[in-house]
Design a protein around this motif. Structure first.
Motif, PDB file in Angstrom:
ATOM      1  N   GLN A 130       0.845  -1.191   0.000  1.00 31.52           N
ATOM      2  CA  GLN A 130       0.000   0.000   0.000  1.00 31.52           C
ATOM      3  C   GLN A 130       0.884   1.246   0.000  1.00 31.52           C
ATOM      4  OE1 GLN A 130      -3.653   0.328   0.246  1.00 31.52           O
ATOM      5  NE2 GLN A 130      -3.368  -1.719  -0.605  1.00 31.52           N
ATOM      6  N   ASP A 131       0.392   2.301  -0.627  1.00 29.42           N
ATOM      7  CA  ASP A 131       1.129   3.551  -0.640  1.00 29.42           C
ATOM      8  C   ASP A 131       1.150   4.151   0.772  1.00 29.42           C
ATOM      9  OD1 ASP A 131       2.228   5.833  -2.499  1.00 29.42           O
ATOM     10  OD2 ASP A 131       0.885   6.794  -1.062  1.00 29.42           O
ATOM     11  N   ASP A 136       1.558   7.163   1.821  1.00 30.36           N
ATOM     12  CA  ASP A 136       0.760   8.384   1.964  1.00 30.36           C
ATOM     13  C   ASP A 136      -0.720   8.064   2.130  1.00 30.36           C
ATOM     14  OD1 ASP A 136       2.989   9.986   1.754  1.00 30.36           O
ATOM     15  OD2 ASP A 136       2.810  10.252  -0.418  1.00 30.36           O
ATOM     16  N   ASN A 137      -1.192   7.023   1.426  1.00 28.83           N
ATOM     17  CA  ASN A 137      -2.597   6.615   1.558  1.00 28.83           C
ATOM     18  C   ASN A 137      -2.891   6.102   2.964  1.00 28.83           C
ATOM     19  OD1 ASN A 137      -3.164   7.289  -1.077  1.00 28.83           O
ATOM     20  ND2 ASN A 137      -2.893   5.217  -1.865  1.00 28.83           N
ATOM     21  N   THR A 180      -3.205   8.997   5.223  1.00 26.76           N
ATOM     22  CA  THR A 180      -4.461   9.702   4.946  1.00 26.76           C
ATOM     23  C   THR A 180      -5.638   9.019   5.638  1.00 26.76           C
ATOM     24  OG1 THR A 180      -3.651  10.478   2.795  1.00 26.76           O
ATOM     25  CG2 THR A 180      -6.038  10.445   3.115  1.00 26.76           C
ATOM     26  N   ARG A 181      -5.616   7.694   5.693  1.00 24.11           N
ATOM     27  CA  ARG A 181      -6.708   6.941   6.327  1.00 24.11           C
ATOM     28  C   ARG A 181      -6.708   7.119   7.842  1.00 24.11           C
ATOM     29  NH1 ARG A 181      -5.271   2.070   2.096  1.00 24.11           N
ATOM     30  NH2 ARG A 181      -6.010   3.264   0.289  1.00 24.11           N
ATOM     31  N   TYR A 235      -8.108  10.618   8.420  1.00 20.29           N
ATOM     32  CA  TYR A 235      -9.565  10.649   8.276  1.00 20.29           C
ATOM     33  C   TYR A 235     -10.243  10.326   9.610  1.00 20.29           C
ATOM     34  CZ  TYR A 235     -14.266   9.018   7.187  1.00 20.29           C
ATOM     35  OH  TYR A 235     -15.625   8.820   7.205  1.00 20.29           O
ATOM     36  N   SER A 283     -10.115   2.573   1.284  1.00 26.09           N
ATOM     37  CA  SER A 283      -9.915   4.005   1.067  1.00 26.09           C
ATOM     38  C   SER A 283     -10.830   4.815   1.981  1.00 26.09           C
ATOM     39  CB  SER A 283     -10.196   4.361  -0.398  1.00 26.09           C
ATOM     40  OG  SER A 283     -11.579   4.222  -0.685  1.00 26.09           O
ATOM     41  N   THR A 284     -10.517   6.091   2.145  1.00 29.45           N
ATOM     42  CA  THR A 284     -11.348   6.957   2.980  1.00 29.45           C
ATOM     43  C   THR A 284     -12.754   7.100   2.398  1.00 29.45           C
ATOM     44  OG1 THR A 284     -10.485   8.891   1.797  1.00 29.45           O
ATOM     45  CG2 THR A 284      -9.388   8.282   3.845  1.00 29.45           C
TER      46      THR A 284
END
Length: 366
Positions: free
Chosen positions: A167-168, A170-171, A174-175, A178, A203-204
């Motif tokens: 998984q990235d 940064d992602n 981000t989660r 959130y 994903s968010t």
């Protein structure tokens, strides 16, 4: 000699017509080709239409039009800047055993408590894992996860979700951001990530849509949504179809109203992820045979997560002893939750007031 006779002679005289390949065309004319003298062996008058058809020239097929390709195309020999050194040492395999002694990455995973056998059960995990470099590819994820998962639980987390390393980064951050934006505390986030290793794979947008569905379906406030998520993190990433089917059964088939259903979901979220038929069977027995009201069941929703056979065995045993009394206003009241959750030993001692051997003997007789 007539044309029809020549056709028959060509068919029966053993001559074979070969299609000439472009790379093997002989350099001679038809005049140089010396054909043996052909002698008729059949009566020309008996030539059939099939014989004529077989003697016609074979039409060109797609196979004839294909050019023979160079087995070593130039593109494979073209220079490249990519590091291909590791490709030579890794060969197709079905488990990690062959590489554990050579791979520092696999050895570090073992030190973390990762169950490699569990990971290799999915063959698609093996090759990508063998290409991981611990310092370059793994260490940053371990550092990230350590903020939310206890060190002694990292191995179990990775064993359940090895795809986290692809998984990235940064992602992933981000989660987490959130959840913070939705007023989840750090302790809540830690519980969510540790109890549901697959949460960070969503994903968010997906998580936000699912949280909205729960809030609208059960009329939950923001605090109640956070309570539900923290109490049963896996429910949010569970099959939405399954959840909708169970919700329909609880509301339409079993007859619980909006407030009862809301209370049940917050007290025991697992009922939404349990087998639908199992829940219905348990409800039917408790409500129809044991005469429990909807209000009583709604106050103890965990009873619906129990197997109906266990409920039947214990209720029938209490009936035999004359102790099946579930009215809290009367003497010798039996709490429904205790009936289904106690161990056999505690059930016999606290509720049935008998020995464990007596209960075992009864179970063998039914």
């Amino acid at each position: 000699m007539s044309f029809m006779c020549e056709v028959r002679l060509l068919l029966l005289g053993g001559l074979r017509i070969h299609r000439r390949l472009p790379h093997a065309t002989p350099h001679f004319s038809t005049a140089q080709l010396q054909l043996p003298k052909l002698t008729p062996v059949v009566n020309p008058d008996k030539i059939t239409q099939m014989d004529i058809a077989l003697a016609q020239p074979v039409r060109s097929s797609k196979l004839d039009e294909l050019e023979l390709e160079d087995p070593t195309p130039e593109s494979l020999l073209a220079p490249t800047d990519e590091d291909l050194s590791y490709y030579g040492s890794i060969q197709p395999t079905f488990n990690f055993a062959k590489y554990v002694n050579q791979s520092e990455t696999l050895q570090n995973f073992i030190k973390l408590g990762v169950n490699l056998h569990k990971i290799e059960k999915n063959p698609k995990n093996i090759e990508p894992f063998l290409h991981l470099d611990f310092e370059r590819d793994v260490k940053k994820y371990i550092t990230f996860l350590s903020d939310y998962i206890q060190s002694d639980c990292l191995g179990e987390f990775i064993s359940k979700n090895p795809q986290i390393f692809f998984q990235d980064m940064d992602n992933l951050q981000t989660r987490i951001n959130y959840l913070e934006s939705k007023k989840f505390t750090i302790d809540m986030i830690k519980r969510i990530v540790s109890k549901n290793p697959f949460w960070l794979m969503f994903s968010t947008v997906q998580i936000d849509r699912r949280l909205g569905m729960f809030q609208n379906e059960f009329s939950l406030t923001g605090d109640e949504v956070r309570l539900l998520v923290t109490k049963q993190p896996r429910l949010i990433t569970f099959s939405m179809h399954h959840i909708k089917v169970n919700t329909f059964s609880l509301r339409e088939e079993m007859g619980f109203d909006v407030e009862e259903l809301k209370k049940m979901i917050l007290d025991s979220p697992r009922i939404l992820s349990r087998n639908n038929l199992s829940i219905i069977k348990t409800f039917n027995y408790i409500h129809s045979v044991m005469k429990m009201s909807h209000a009583t069941i709604a106050s103890m929703p965990c009873v619906l997560t129990q197997k109906v056979t266990k409920v039947k065995e214990r209720h029938s045993f209490l009936e035999k002893l004359g102790r099946a009394q579930y009215d809290c206003k009367k003497p010798n009241y039996v709490n429904l939750m205790c009936l289904v959750s106690f161990s056999d030993a505690n059930f016999c001692h606290e509720i049935a007031k008998c020995t464990l051997s007596e209960y075992d003997l009864y179970l063998k007789s039914i």
